[in-house]
Design a protein around this motif. Structure first.
Motif, short mmCIF file in Angstrom:
data_model
loop_
_atom_site.label_atom_id
_atom_site.label_comp_id
_atom_site.label_asym_id
_atom_site.label_seq_id
_atom_site.Cartn_x
_atom_site.Cartn_y
_atom_site.Cartn_z
N PRO A 1 0.83 -1.21 0.00
CA PRO A 1 0.00 0.00 0.00
C PRO A 1 0.86 1.26 0.00
N ASN A 2 0.24 2.39 -0.27
CA ASN A 2 0.98 3.65 -0.36
C ASN A 2 1.71 4.00 0.93
N ASP A 3 1.18 3.54 2.06
CA ASP A 3 1.86 3.81 3.33
C ASP A 3 2.77 2.66 3.75
N GLY A 4 3.01 1.72 2.85
CA GLY A 4 3.91 0.62 3.13
C GLY A 4 5.36 1.06 3.08
N LYS A 5 6.24 0.26 3.65
CA LYS A 5 7.65 0.64 3.72
C LYS A 5 8.55 -0.58 3.64
N VAL A 6 9.56 -0.49 2.79
CA VAL A 6 10.60 -1.51 2.70
C VAL A 6 11.89 -0.90 3.24
N VAL A 7 12.39 -1.43 4.32
CA VAL A 7 13.67 -1.00 4.88
C VAL A 7 14.72 -2.00 4.43
N THR A 8 15.72 -1.54 3.72
CA THR A 8 16.70 -2.46 3.15
C THR A 8 18.12 -2.06 3.54
N CYS A 9 18.97 -3.05 3.79
CA CYS A 9 20.34 -2.83 4.26
C CYS A 9 21.34 -3.08 3.14
N GLU A 10 22.31 -2.20 3.00
CA GLU A 10 23.38 -2.39 2.02
C GLU A 10 24.69 -1.80 2.55
N PHE A 11 25.75 -2.61 2.55
CA PHE A 11 27.00 -2.12 3.12
C PHE A 11 27.91 -1.46 2.09
N ASP A 12 27.61 -1.61 0.80
CA ASP A 12 28.43 -1.01 -0.26
C ASP A 12 27.82 0.33 -0.67
N PRO A 13 28.48 1.47 -0.38
CA PRO A 13 27.92 2.78 -0.72
C PRO A 13 27.64 2.95 -2.20
N TYR A 14 28.48 2.37 -3.06
CA TYR A 14 28.24 2.49 -4.50
C TYR A 14 26.91 1.85 -4.88
N LEU A 15 26.66 0.63 -4.38
CA LEU A 15 25.42 -0.08 -4.69
C LEU A 15 24.21 0.66 -4.13
N ALA A 16 24.35 1.19 -2.93
CA ALA A 16 23.24 1.93 -2.32
C ALA A 16 22.87 3.14 -3.17
N LYS A 17 23.88 3.86 -3.64
CA LYS A 17 23.64 5.05 -4.47
C LYS A 17 23.02 4.66 -5.81
N LEU A 18 23.55 3.60 -6.42
CA LEU A 18 23.02 3.15 -7.70
C LEU A 18 21.57 2.69 -7.56
N ALA A 19 21.31 1.90 -6.53
CA ALA A 19 19.95 1.41 -6.31
C ALA A 19 18.98 2.56 -6.07
N ARG A 20 19.45 3.59 -5.38
CA ARG A 20 18.57 4.74 -5.13
C ARG A 20 18.13 5.40 -6.43
N THR A 21 19.04 5.48 -7.40
CA THR A 21 18.66 6.06 -8.70
C THR A 21 17.63 5.19 -9.39
N TYR A 22 17.75 3.87 -9.24
CA TYR A 22 16.77 2.96 -9.84
C TYR A 22 15.42 3.09 -9.13
N MET A 23 15.44 3.21 -7.80
CA MET A 23 14.19 3.36 -7.05
C MET A 23 13.46 4.64 -7.46
N ASP A 24 14.23 5.69 -7.67
CA ASP A 24 13.63 7.00 -7.96
C ASP A 24 12.99 7.08 -9.34
N ARG A 25 13.21 6.08 -10.17
CA ARG A 25 12.55 6.04 -11.48
C ARG A 25 11.16 5.44 -11.39
N SER A 26 10.80 4.94 -10.23
CA SER A 26 9.49 4.31 -10.04
C SER A 26 8.65 5.09 -9.04
N PRO A 27 7.35 5.18 -9.25
CA PRO A 27 6.50 5.84 -8.26
C PRO A 27 6.46 5.09 -6.93
#
Length: 269
Positions: free
Chosen positions: A129-155
């Motif tokens: 649902p719109n108020d749902g939340k996925v909390v995800t852990c990543e220890f590699d800063p490069y992957l976290a930054k890359l994944a964030r760009t991918y997430m931001d392409r989706s509503p």
């Protein structure tokens, strides 16, 4: 038969036997029979992929970009913490298994231990649902930054929160703060898997919740007796199998998904 990596050791063994057969005086009918077995295994995989609902536009782009990313170059330039193989990605079929589990359980809070480029995180977020939340852990800063760009392409990307740092430290902090999750997907470094599981079950799993552990088959190493097995995976599987306070089922999807629920949540009152 493709030379690409396959999670099923039977396929890898078949390729080795086929190569050996071609180098020896083996009847053509035997070689063609071996090739047919490989084709059938591949067709089964392809059929499952084809008969699984297709990915969203954002997910399709994420999968494509992950496969085409210059991982080897980035590792050589020391921009990533390890030599990444895109086969680590959950992919569409396993992604839909997670989607069905998350959606069927009506989960509003999900914890993912191990982000990579965000395939499973985004997939789960898409059916929450719109108020749902996925909390995800990543220890590699490069992957976290890359994944964030991918997430931001989706509503649905706004539902995904990425926590950077040691997964063990992160989930311990979440436990200390009293956080609880309806669904927990553990897909991180194998040496820490048993500790992640114990913390998840004892401190982070909400009543009625479910834990899913990826790579439970470990490419066959968890059950093969004639090759060195992966003790880290086998150990957590054995720990789960011997506990009497939980129900569990190991699904042979991709590299194996172990599902765990508390016995009290499964029993009818």
């Amino acid at each position: 038969m493709s030379d690409s990596y396959h999670h099923d050791p039977a396929m890898r063994q078949l390729r080795e036997v086929l190569t050996l057969a071609k180098s020896m005086d083996v009847p053509v009918t035997v070689i063609s029979g071996l090739e047919k077995v490989g084709e059938l295994m591949k067709k089964r995989d392809d059929y499952c992929d084809q008969k699984t609902a297709g990915p969203s536009e954002a997910m399709a782009a994420l999968i494509k970009d992950t496969l085409e990313h210059p991982w080897k170059q980035l590792y050589n330039e020391e921009k990533t913490k390890w030599d990444i193989n895109p086969v680590m990605m959950s992919g569409n079929l396993e992604g839909y298994v997670l989607k069905f589990l998350v959606n069927a359980s009506k989960a509003k809070k999900v914890l993912e231990v191990g982000l990579f480029t965000g395939c499973s995180a985004l997939g789960m977020a898409e059916v929450m649902p719109n108020d749902g939340k996925v909390v995800t852990c990543e220890f590699d800063p490069y992957l976290a930054k890359l994944a964030r760009t991918y997430m931001d392409r989706s509503p649905h990307g706004k539902k995904v929160q990425i926590l950077i740092g040691s997964a063990l430290d992160t989930i311990k902090d979440l436990a200390k703060s009293g956080e609880q999750f309806d669904f927990i997907f553990i897909d991180a470094d194998r040496p820490g898997k048993s500790e992640y599981f114990h913390i998840a079950l004892n401190n982070l799993l909400a009543p009625g919740g479910t834990i899913a552990l990826d790579n439970a088959l470990s490419g066959g190493k968890s059950y093969m007796t004639d090759t060195p097995h992966d003790d880290r995976i086998k150990d957590v599987n054995e720990i789960i199998a011997t506990r009497e306070d939980i129900y569990h089922v190991l699904l042979p999807v991709r590299d194996g998904i172990m599902l765990v629920r508390r016995r009290t949540d499964m029993n009818y009152k």
